[in-house]
Design a protein around this motif. Structure first.
Motif, mmCIF file in Angstrom:
data_model
loop_
_atom_site.group_PDB
_atom_site.id
_atom_site.type_symbol
_atom_site.label_atom_id
_atom_site.label_comp_id
_atom_site.label_asym_id
_atom_site.label_seq_id
_atom_site.Cartn_x
_atom_site.Cartn_y
_atom_site.Cartn_z
ATOM 1 N N GLU A 18 0.836 -1.198 0.000
ATOM 2 C CA GLU A 18 0.000 0.000 0.000
ATOM 3 C C GLU A 18 0.870 1.246 0.000
ATOM 4 O O GLU A 18 1.928 1.254 0.618
ATOM 5 C CB GLU A 18 -0.892 -0.001 1.244
ATOM 6 N N ASP A 20 0.416 5.679 0.255
ATOM 7 C CA ASP A 20 -0.469 6.805 0.580
ATOM 8 C C ASP A 20 0.353 8.057 0.324
ATOM 9 O O ASP A 20 1.439 8.208 0.871
ATOM 10 C CB ASP A 20 -0.882 6.702 2.053
ATOM 11 N N CYS A 81 -3.356 3.805 -2.634
ATOM 12 C CA CYS A 81 -3.456 2.646 -3.519
ATOM 13 C C CYS A 81 -3.019 1.429 -2.723
ATOM 14 O O CYS A 81 -1.930 1.420 -2.152
ATOM 15 C CB CYS A 81 -2.553 2.822 -4.737
ATOM 16 N N SER A 82 -3.881 0.421 -2.677
ATOM 17 C CA SER A 82 -3.509 -0.817 -1.992
ATOM 18 C C SER A 82 -3.780 -2.006 -2.906
ATOM 19 O O SER A 82 -4.687 -1.980 -3.727
ATOM 20 C CB SER A 82 -4.274 -0.975 -0.675
ATOM 21 N N ALA A 93 -7.351 -1.366 -4.726
ATOM 22 C CA ALA A 93 -8.277 -0.378 -4.165
ATOM 23 C C ALA A 93 -7.612 0.987 -4.200
ATOM 24 O O ALA A 93 -6.522 1.171 -3.657
ATOM 25 C CB ALA A 93 -8.663 -0.759 -2.734
ATOM 26 N N THR A 95 -8.163 4.888 -3.233
ATOM 27 C CA THR A 95 -8.925 5.914 -2.535
ATOM 28 C C THR A 95 -8.556 7.238 -3.181
ATOM 29 O O THR A 95 -7.399 7.661 -3.127
ATOM 30 C CB THR A 95 -8.610 5.917 -1.033
ATOM 31 N N GLU A 152 -17.134 2.583 -3.574
ATOM 32 C CA GLU A 152 -17.712 2.793 -2.249
ATOM 33 C C GLU A 152 -17.230 4.123 -1.701
ATOM 34 O O GLU A 152 -16.195 4.642 -2.135
ATOM 35 C CB GLU A 152 -17.355 1.643 -1.304
ATOM 36 N N ALA A 154 -15.478 6.742 0.816
ATOM 37 C CA ALA A 154 -14.311 6.708 1.695
ATOM 38 C C ALA A 154 -14.388 7.924 2.609
ATOM 39 O O ALA A 154 -15.238 8.791 2.427
ATOM 40 C CB ALA A 154 -13.029 6.711 0.873
ATOM 41 N N ARG A 160 -13.642 5.140 -2.983
ATOM 42 C CA ARG A 160 -12.713 4.020 -3.145
ATOM 43 C C ARG A 160 -13.156 3.252 -4.389
ATOM 44 O O ARG A 160 -14.248 2.693 -4.427
ATOM 45 C CB ARG A 160 -12.735 3.119 -1.917
ATOM 46 N N ILE A 162 -12.552 0.104 -6.668
ATOM 47 C CA ILE A 162 -11.977 -1.227 -6.469
ATOM 48 C C ILE A 162 -12.036 -1.987 -7.787
ATOM 49 O O ILE A 162 -13.090 -2.063 -8.423
ATOM 50 C CB ILE A 162 -12.733 -1.996 -5.373
#
Length: 172
Positions: A18, A20, A81-82, A93, A95, A152, A154, A160, A162
């Motif tokens: 991940e 950020d 980003c994960s 995923a 965000t 979804e 966030a 987010r 996906i």
């Protein structure tokens, strides 16, 4: 950056990697899309049956997603980003900080991507006159990689996005 290695129950995804970063930092250089996708692909493909092929496919898929975010986002906020895995399936995923217009784009794109007839839509978008549609990279992932998309809310003014894809028939 976070490296995850914990075991989970059957049916759950394990976080692999991940990052950020501030959206302004990410969008300060277009080449970050390629650099990040290449790095992520190399880090997560080591245990695949054909790690070089897997790395190339994953890098290409993630790069399309990152380039979409690069072009369509709110001006400020945190971008995350994960990548998680469950067997042969990878989950990316993203965000993304959004304003009302940008959120609408992503929500509409997911509806189109899940609405069927994606292949003809991609073909029409690819060969139409004028500039490429902003969702062309997402359409490509849905067609070429059979990626499944969801969206979804966030925290804050973010969504987010996906994408789940299987680049290898079975997990090693």
């Amino acid at each position: 950056m976070d490296l995850g290695a914990g075991q989970t129950e059957a049916g759950e995804f394990t976080l692999l990697l991940e990052f950020d970063m501030d959206m302004a930092g990410f969008t300060s250089n277009w080449s970050y899309c390629d650099r990040l996708s290449t790095y992520f692909a190399r880090m997560i493909s080591h245990n695949r049956s054909d790690s070089l092929l897997y790395s190339n496919l994953f890098s290409s898929a993630l790069n399309e997603l990152l380039e979409t975010v690069y072009r369509l986002h709110a001006p400020t906020g945190s971008f995350v980003c994960s990548v998680s895995r469950n067997g042969a399936k990878d989950r990316i995923a993203l965000t993304i900080p959004v304003d009302t217009e940008t959120e609408g784009f992503y929500r509409d794109a997911v509806v189109v991507l899940n609405g069927g007839d994606v292949s003809p839509r991609y073909h029409n978008a690819l060969f139409s006159d004028g500039p490429l549609q902003p969702n062309i990279g997402l359409l490509e992932l849905a067609v070429d990689y059979a990626a499944c998309f969801s969206i979804e809310p966030a925290d804050g003014n973010a969504i987010r996005l996906i994408a789940e894809l299987t680049l290898e028939a079975s997990a090693p």
